[in-house]
Enzyme design. Structure first.
Site, PDB file in Angstrom:
ATOM      1  N   ASP A 132       0.857  -1.188   0.000  1.00  0.00           N
ATOM      2  CA  ASP A 132       0.000   0.000   0.000  1.00  0.00           C
ATOM      3  C   ASP A 132       0.895   1.240   0.000  1.00  0.00           C
ATOM      4  O   ASP A 132       2.124   1.130  -0.030  1.00  0.00           O
ATOM      5  CB  ASP A 132      -0.981  -0.012   1.191  1.00  0.00           C
ATOM      6  CG  ASP A 132      -2.342   0.551   0.790  1.00  0.00           C
ATOM      7  OD1 ASP A 132      -2.383   1.712   0.350  1.00  0.00           O
ATOM      8  OD2 ASP A 132      -3.342  -0.173   0.906  1.00  0.00           O
TER       9      ASP A 132
ATOM     10  N   HIS B 116      -2.860   3.053  -4.610  1.00  0.00           N
ATOM     11  CA  HIS B 116      -2.252   2.560  -3.363  1.00  0.00           C
ATOM     12  C   HIS B 116      -0.810   2.105  -3.584  1.00  0.00           C
ATOM     13  O   HIS B 116      -0.388   1.057  -3.101  1.00  0.00           O
ATOM     14  CB  HIS B 116      -3.095   1.417  -2.772  1.00  0.00           C
ATOM     15  CG  HIS B 116      -4.395   1.893  -2.200  1.00  0.00           C
ATOM     16  ND1 HIS B 116      -4.485   2.550  -1.006  1.00  0.00           N
ATOM     17  CD2 HIS B 116      -5.658   1.830  -2.676  1.00  0.00           C
ATOM     18  CE1 HIS B 116      -5.759   2.866  -0.762  1.00  0.00           C
ATOM     19  NE2 HIS B 116      -6.489   2.449  -1.760  1.00  0.00           N
TER      20      HIS B 116
ATOM     21  N   GLU C 126      -9.821   2.550  -5.316  1.00  0.00           N
ATOM     22  CA  GLU C 126      -9.481   3.926  -4.967  1.00  0.00           C
ATOM     23  C   GLU C 126      -8.293   4.454  -5.768  1.00  0.00           C
ATOM     24  O   GLU C 126      -7.399   5.102  -5.224  1.00  0.00           O
ATOM     25  CB  GLU C 126      -9.179   4.015  -3.458  1.00  0.00           C
ATOM     26  CG  GLU C 126     -10.377   3.602  -2.612  1.00  0.00           C
ATOM     27  CD  GLU C 126     -10.097   3.616  -1.121  1.00  0.00           C
ATOM     28  OE1 GLU C 126     -10.988   3.984  -0.357  1.00  0.00           O
ATOM     29  OE2 GLU C 126      -8.979   3.231  -0.705  1.00  0.00           O
TER      30      GLU C 126
HETATM   31  C1  ACM Z   1     -10.995  -0.691   0.350  1.00  0.00           C
HETATM   32  O1  ACM Z   1     -11.525  -0.656   1.460  1.00  0.00           O
HETATM   33  N1  ACM Z   1     -10.405   0.368  -0.150  1.00  0.00           N
HETATM   34  C2  ACM Z   1     -11.004  -1.899  -0.450  1.00  0.00           C
END
Ligand code: ACM
Length: 547
Positions: free
Chosen positions: A180, A251, A321
Site C-alpha cells: 500500500d 495505493h 481507490e
Molecule cells: C478498500 O476498502 N479500499 C477496499
C-alpha cells in the site's frame, strides 16, 4: 448444544450417549491422507492435555479415528465432516483432509476451553468428549479474513497466530494485503528497493488522519521470501488458502518511492516522494507505461512462485481507490488512452486490469480485485471483492463474475463496535457483535445464476489505527466469531437469527479466546489499557443497510 461456534448443521445427543474419556493410552488412528491432520491434532490437543496421543491402530484401546470417505461427497461436500463419539472413541469422517481438519476443530471445542492452552494447567483433570454425533458442512466455500499488514506491519509470528485463529473458527481464506502507500511488505528479489526503501517510513500518523498526533518512531517491516513460504505452508497445513494482494494501479506510493520511474514523472517529481506517513486516498498512482507493466509482471512472477497455484488459485491485484487526476494531467497517460482507443481514465484502469487478468490466466491463476475493477469493463474470468456495499457484487454476479461479499457497511472490523466514548480511536460506523451476526452475504432478488456466483464472504481489517496485535485483536474479536458463524452455518434470514442463543454460546467461546490469549473486546467495553484517550478517530453515523 455443546456451545459450538460456528454452529454445526446437525447434532444428535441421545440420552444414553455417554462420553469418550481420553487417557495416556488413547491413540490417534489416522487413515492414509489424514496424517497431517493427526499431526496438528496431536500438537495442539496433545500440548493442552499433556497426553501423548500416539499414532496407533486403536484395537482394544480408545482412539480418535480419522477417516476419508469419498462416497460421502454428496452429504458432506469438500469441507464437511461427520463426528461420532461413544465410550470407545471418536470417529471423524471427511471426504477430504480439509473436512477432517475442520472436524478436529469441533473436537477441540468439545474438549473444553482448556484444550486451547499450550500446556496443561491441572495435571489431575480428566478429558472427555461428550457422546453423540455431529454432521456438518459449510454454507460458503470462501470464508475469509483480510488483514492489512501495510499500514501497520503484523510480524510473522502474529500472522501465524492469526492463521491458527482462522482455523479455530473454520475460516479458510487469508487475504494478505501486502502492499500500500504506507508500506511494501514482501521481499521481491529482482526489485530489492521495494523493501529496502518501501518497507520503512520515518514517522506515522497516530489516529485518524485528522488527528494532530504523530508517532516519530521510524516504522516498518517486511516478510522475507522464506517468511512468506513459511506462512503459506502453515496456512496449507490448516487448509487455508492465501490470497496475496499486490495493489495496482492505486495505493502504490511505497513502490513509487522505491522506484520513482513507476510514477507519473511527467506530472510530478516522483523522486521527491517517500513512503506515505499518513492515511487517506493518495493521488500518487502508477504510470500506465510498458515499464510499469514489465515491473509488476516481474513482481508477480515471484509472487506466483511463493504462492503456489494449489493453495493460491486467486491473486488479488487491488484496483481500489485509484485517483485519476495525474492520468488526466499526464501526456503519457493521455497518449496511452489515444493509442488504445480508450474512452477515458476509467478505461485506462481497466486496461491495466485486463492486462494482468490475461497475464495471470496464462499462468493458470485467477485475478480478483476490489469492485472498482468493474468500472471501465471487467474481463471474463475476473472475480470481485464487493466492498462498497452490495452493489458491485450484485452487478458482477449478474454479469457472470464470481464474487466475495465484504461490504464495508457490514464487515469492516476496523469500524467501531460501540457508540460509547471509550472505544479506542473510533472510526467508521457502529457495528456491534449483533450487527455482524445478522449480516447476510447473499442479497435478495439475485437471479439463481447470480446466486451461484457468490463464492462467499470475508471480513476485512484495515490497520491504520491498529499499531499492533493487541489493537487488532480488540477490533477483530469477538466479532470474527459472529462472522465465522455467518460464513459457515446454515442460519435463517437476518431478522430470524437467534442472537440470544449465539450470545449464550459465546460465554464458552470467550473462555476459549481467553485460553488462546486473544485480547477481545469485553461485552462491557474496553479494559483500561484497551482505551486510547485523546487519540482522534472519525466516527460515522448510520445503521447497517438492509439487504
Ligand atoms: C478498500 O476498502 N479500499 C477496499
Amino acid at each position: 448444544m455443546h456451545h459450538l461456534i460456528p454452529a454445526p448443521l446437525s447434532v444428535d445427543t441421545p440420552a444414553d450417549a455417554g462420553s469418550f474419556a481420553l487417557d495416556q493410552n488413547t491413540v490417534i488412528d489416522a487413515a492414509p491422507g489424514t496424517e497431517g491432520v493427526a499431526r496438528l491434532l496431536r500438537a495442539t490437543v496433545g500440548a493442552a492435555t499433556g497426553l501423548p496421543l500416539d499414532p496407533g491402530s486403536g484395537d482394544g484401546r480408545g482412539a480418535i479415528r480419522l477417516r476419508l470417505d469419498p462416497a460421502a461427497a454428496d452429504e458432506l461436500g469438500p469441507e464437511g465432516y461427520r463426528l461420532d463419539v461413544d465410550a470407545d472413541g471418536a470417529t471423524l469422517v471427511g471426504v477430504t483432509a480439509a473436512g477432517v481438519f475442520r472436524g478436529t476443530q469441533t473436537v477441540r471445542q468439545l474438549l473444553g476451553p482448556e484444550a486451547y492452552r499450550r500446556a496443561p494447567v491441572d495435571q489431575d483433570r480428566t478429558w472427555s468428549i461428550p457422546g453423540g454425533s455431529v454432521s456438518d458442512r459449510p454454507r460458503f466455500a470462501w470464508r475469509g479474513l483480510m488483514i492489512d499488514v501495510a499500514r501497520h506491519f503484523l510480524p510473522k509470528e502474529d500472522v501465524l497466530r492469526y492463521l491458527d485463529l482462522l482455523a479455530a473458527h473454520k475460516l479458510n481464506v487469508f487475504h494478505f494485503h501486502l502492499t500500500d502507500d504506507q508500506g511494501w511488505r514482501i521481499e521481491i528479489k529482482r526489485h530489492p528497493r521495494l523493501t529496502e526503501v518501501g518497507a520503512w517510513r520515518s514517522r506515522t500518523k497516530y489516529g485518524h488522519r485528522a488527528s494532530e498526533l504523530w508517532d516519530e518512531t521510524p516504522y516498518g517491516g517486511f516478510y522475507t521470501q522464506d517468511d512468506i513460504r513459511e506462512i503459506v505452508a502453515y496456512a496449507a497445513e490448516r487448509h487455508i488458502s492465501v490470497v496475496p494482494e499486490i495493489d495496482i494501479p492505486g495505493h502504490s506510493q511505497a513502490a513509487i518511492a522505491a522506484y520513482p520511474e513507476l510514477g507519473n514523472t511527467d506530472v510530478i517529481d516522483t523522486t521527491a516522494l517517500s513512503v506515505w506517513d499518513t492515511w487517506g486516498i493518495n493521488a500518487n498512482v502508477l504510470a500506465p507505461t510498458d515499464n510499469t507493466l514489465r515491473f509488476f509482471e516481474g513482481v508477480l512472477e515471484e509472487v506466483l512462485e511463493l504462492f503456489p497455484a494449489a493453495t493460491s488459485p486467486f491473486i488479488h491485484i487491488g484496483g481500489d481507490e485509484c485517483r485519476k487526476e495525474q492520468w488526466k494531467d499526464s501526456p503519457t497517460a493521455q497518449a496511452r488512452i489515444d493509442e488504445h482507443g480508450l474512452a477515458n481514465e476509467d478505461e485506462l484502469q481497466s486496461w491495466f486490469i485486463r492486462h494482468f487478468n490475461t497475464w495471470l490466466a496464462e499462468r493458470g491463476r485467477r485475478l480478483i480485485g476490489w469492485d472498482e475493477i468493474l468500472e471501465g469493463g471487467l474481463p471474463a474470468g475476473a472475480a470481485v471483492s464487493s466492498w462498497r456495499g452490495y452493489g458491485g457484487g450484485i452487478a458482477a454476479a449478474e454479469a457472470g463474475h464470481d464474487v466475495v461479499m465484504c461490504p464495508e457497511q457490514q464487515v469492516y472490523l476496523d469500524h467501531r463496535q460501540h457508540d460509547g466514548p471509550d472505544e479506542p480511536m473510533p472510526i467508521g460506523f457502529v457495528r456491534t457483535l449483533e450487527d455482524v451476526y445478522r449480516f447476510e452475504p447473499v442479497p435478495p432478488n439475485l437471479s439463481p445464476d447470480a446466486v451461484h456466483h457468490i463464492m462467499g464472504t470475508q471480513a476485512n481489517v484495515w490497520s491504520e489505527v491498529m499499531q499492533n496485535r493487541a489493537r487488532m485483536d480488540y477490533q477483530v474479536f469477538p466479532r470474527l466469531a459472529a462472522f465465522a458463524e455467518v460464513a459457515w452455518s446454515a442460519l435463517p434470514a437476518s431478522a430470524d437469527r437467534d442472537f440470544a442463543g449465539f450470545e449464550r454460546r459465546m460465554t464458552e467461546h470467550y473462555a476459549r479466546l481467553d485460553a488462546l490469549g486473544v485480547e477481545y473486546r469485553r461485552p462491557s467495553g474496553p479494559l483500561p489499557w484497551q482505551k486510547r484517550p485523546g487519540v482522534a478517530g472519525r466516527p460515522l453515523e448510520g445503521p447497517p443497510p438492509n439487504v
